[in-house]
Design an enzyme around this catalytic site. Structure first.
Site, PDB file in Angstrom:
ATOM      1  N   SER A 165      -8.691  -6.381  10.242  1.00 19.57           N
ATOM      2  CA  SER A 165      -7.950  -7.391  11.417  1.00 19.57           C
ATOM      3  C   SER A 165      -9.018  -7.783  12.095  1.00 19.57           C
ATOM      4  CB  SER A 165      -7.105  -6.448  12.263  1.00 19.57           C
ATOM      5  OG  SER A 165      -6.769  -7.039  13.542  1.00 19.57           O
ATOM      6  N   TYR A 190      -5.772   1.448  16.943  1.00 19.28           N
ATOM      7  CA  TYR A 190      -5.488   0.468  15.709  1.00 19.28           C
ATOM      8  C   TYR A 190      -6.831  -0.225  15.812  1.00 19.28           C
ATOM      9  CZ  TYR A 190      -3.864  -3.927  13.628  1.00 19.28           C
ATOM     10  OH  TYR A 190      -3.835  -5.045  12.605  1.00 19.28           O
TER      11      TYR A 190
HETATM   12  N1  LIG Z   1       0.553  -9.391  11.573  1.00 20.42           N
HETATM   13  C1  LIG Z   1      -0.689  -9.620  12.042  1.00 20.42           C
HETATM   14  O1  LIG Z   1      -0.991 -10.460  12.827  1.00 20.42           O
HETATM   15  C2  LIG Z   1      -1.950  -8.844  11.510  1.00 20.42           C
HETATM   16  C3  LIG Z   1      -3.194  -9.240  11.805  1.00 20.42           C
HETATM   17  C4  LIG Z   1      -4.182  -8.714  11.456  1.00 20.42           C
HETATM   18  C5  LIG Z   1      -4.163  -7.654  10.462  1.00 20.42           C
HETATM   19  N2  LIG Z   1      -2.868  -7.088  10.266  1.00 20.42           N
HETATM   20  C6  LIG Z   1      -3.046  -6.246   8.942  1.00 20.42           C
HETATM   21  O2  LIG Z   1      -2.015  -6.460   7.874  1.00 20.42           O
HETATM   22  C7  LIG Z   1      -1.389  -5.513   7.397  1.00 20.42           C
HETATM   23  C8  LIG Z   1       0.050  -5.908   7.161  1.00 20.42           C
HETATM   24  O3  LIG Z   1       0.704  -6.052   8.339  1.00 20.42           O
HETATM   25  P1  LIG Z   1       1.830  -6.794   8.714  1.00 20.42           P
HETATM   26  O4  LIG Z   1       1.781  -7.637  10.015  1.00 20.42           O
HETATM   27  O5  LIG Z   1       2.353  -7.526   7.494  1.00 20.42           O
HETATM   28  O6  LIG Z   1       2.976  -5.738   8.888  1.00 20.42           O
HETATM   29  P2  LIG Z   1       4.324  -5.293   8.717  1.00 20.42           P
HETATM   30  O7  LIG Z   1       5.101  -4.490   9.736  1.00 20.42           O
HETATM   31  O8  LIG Z   1       5.309  -6.506   8.430  1.00 20.42           O
HETATM   32  O9  LIG Z   1       4.522  -4.754   7.251  1.00 20.42           O
HETATM   33  C9  LIG Z   1       3.985  -3.278   6.818  1.00 20.42           C
HETATM   34  C10 LIG Z   1       4.380  -2.720   5.584  1.00 20.42           C
HETATM   35  O10 LIG Z   1       3.996  -1.713   5.280  1.00 20.42           O
HETATM   36  C11 LIG Z   1       4.931  -0.979   5.023  1.00 20.42           C
HETATM   37  N3  LIG Z   1       4.820   0.747   5.197  1.00 20.42           N
HETATM   38  C12 LIG Z   1       4.737   1.149   6.710  1.00 20.42           C
HETATM   39  N4  LIG Z   1       4.550   2.645   6.707  1.00 20.42           N
HETATM   40  C13 LIG Z   1       4.485   2.908   5.356  1.00 20.42           C
HETATM   41  C14 LIG Z   1       4.144   4.052   4.807  1.00 20.42           C
HETATM   42  N5  LIG Z   1       4.017   5.337   5.330  1.00 20.42           N
HETATM   43  N6  LIG Z   1       4.013   4.036   3.490  1.00 20.42           N
HETATM   44  C15 LIG Z   1       4.192   2.894   2.749  1.00 20.42           C
HETATM   45  N7  LIG Z   1       4.263   1.751   3.284  1.00 20.42           N
HETATM   46  C16 LIG Z   1       4.534   1.586   4.630  1.00 20.42           C
HETATM   47  C17 LIG Z   1       6.358  -1.291   5.536  1.00 20.42           C
HETATM   48  O11 LIG Z   1       7.406  -1.016   4.932  1.00 20.42           O
HETATM   49  C18 LIG Z   1       6.078  -2.769   5.515  1.00 20.42           C
HETATM   50  O12 LIG Z   1       6.500  -3.104   4.106  1.00 20.42           O
HETATM   51  C19 LIG Z   1      -1.728  -4.269   8.249  1.00 20.42           C
HETATM   52  O13 LIG Z   1      -2.788  -3.659   7.900  1.00 20.42           O
HETATM   53  C20 LIG Z   1      -2.079  -4.875   9.744  1.00 20.42           C
HETATM   54  O14 LIG Z   1      -2.706  -4.151  10.529  1.00 20.42           O
HETATM   55  C21 LIG Z   1      -1.839  -7.774  10.924  1.00 20.42           C
END
Ligand SMILES: NC(=O)c1ccc[n+]([C@@H]2O[C@H](COP(=O)([O-])OP(=O)(O)OC[C@H]3O[C@@H](n4cnc5c(N)ncnc54)[C@H](O)[C@@H]3O)[C@@H](O)[C@H]2O)c1
Length: 260
Positions: free
Chosen positions: A143, A156
């Site tokens: 991130s 985080y």
């Molecule tokens: N959305 C943002 O702006 C953003 C920015 C930077 C980094 N990220 C990173 O991107 C990645 C995805 O984030 P996102 O925004 O798509 O999140 P999200 O919440 O939309 O999706 C997360 C997914 O992980 C799955 N998950 C959660 N716990 C789990 C477990 N114990 N075992 C298996 N699967 C599990 C959920 O079911 C879901 O499908 C993360 O690592 C997040 O930190 C997101």
């Protein structure tokens, strides 16, 4: 992109959000996808979208907070396909609270998924990849928060800074096996994680855009493009790096004065 066609690719947390976008983009490049998620409804929907677009995918359930579950997932995929070419560590969670109040059990919950699962999934995949003639490629979703620290997200931010370190340090050990491992660090992408922060009154997109030079959020496809590049032959000489896909956020100091 070169070297992605027919590659057996596991994307964790691909039942929703950024993971789904990465899986869709990799399927377009001809990868054979394994959608690994705790949420089988979301995983099934990602498989449906990929198949509808002419790609190949299946869903497998996993709770990434349990190392035996991770090993069973990775070994099971190897048993089915006889190879694991690409692993994308993507599943992660956000918990927003002030550091002075952060409960220990929530800290452990977050670290188990955002950091420990990345390490043990990479380990399980590398045990197979090191035996393969073509090695393998691992991409970890970090991130922009790994460098741009924001309040009420300390575990985080720490987990994501550690993910950049994880990619660097495992690259040093595994280069000799032809295993490359890199990280992609996204800026804000409108997923459930961000929607939750807005609902909690902690994220204000207009305020955030003041320090994002491109003045917009990123799409899941843009994150997928970077993952495809790092996983592909186009990046054959790149390992241990973190690629920021954040509209310039991590390069910005203060907002322009006129915006204040
Ligand atoms: N959305 C943002 O702006 C953003 C920015 C930077 C980094 N990220 C990173 O991107 C990645 C995805 O984030 P996102 O925004 O798509 O999140 P999200 O919440 O939309 O999706 C997360 C997914 O992980 C799955 N998950 C959660 N716990 C789990 C477990 N114990 N075992 C298996 N699967 C599990 C959920 O079911 C879901 O499908 C993360 O690592 C997040 O930190 C997101």
């Amino acid at each position: 992109m070169r070297g992605l066609k027919d590659k057996v690719t596991i994307v964790t947390g691909a039942g929703n959000g950024i993971g789904r976008g990465i899986a869709l983009r990799m399927a377009q490049e001809g990868c054979k996808l394994v959608i690994a998620d705790i949420d089988m409804k979301g995983a099934g929907e990602t498989v449906r979208l990929i198949q509808e677009a002419g790609g190949t995918a299946e869903a497998r359930q996993v709770d990434l907070r349990k190392v035996p579950d991770i090993d069973a997932l990775i070994d099971g995929v190897y048993e089915t396909y006889g190879t694991i070419d690409i692993l994308v560590n993507n599943a992660g969670i956000q918990i927003r609270e002030w550091a002075t109040d952060f409960p220990e059990e929530k800290f452990d919950f977050l670290m188990d998924l955002n950091l420990k699962a990345y390490y043990f999934a990479s380990r399980a995949a590398a045990r197979h990849m090191k035996q393969q003639e073509n090695g393998g490629s691992i991409v970890c979703i970090s991130s922009a928060n790994s460098e741009c620290f924001t309040t009420r997200r300390s575990p985080y931010n720490i987990s994501k800074a550690a993910v950049n370190g994880l990619a660097g340090t495992l690259a040093v050990e595994w280069g000799r096996f032809n295993i490359r491992i890199n990280a992609v660090a996204p800026g804000y992408v409108m997923t459930d994680m961000v929607r939750q922060g807005i609902a909690e009154g902690i994220i204000d997109i207009d305020t955030n855009l003041k320090v994002i030079p491109m003045k917009r959020l990123l799409s899941t496809e843009e994150i997928g493009n970077a993952v495809c590049f790092l996983a592909s032959q186009e990046a054959s000489g790149i390992t241990g790096q973190t690629l920021f896909v954040d509209g310039g956020w991590s390069r910005c100091g203060l907002p322009e004065e006129k915006d204040l």
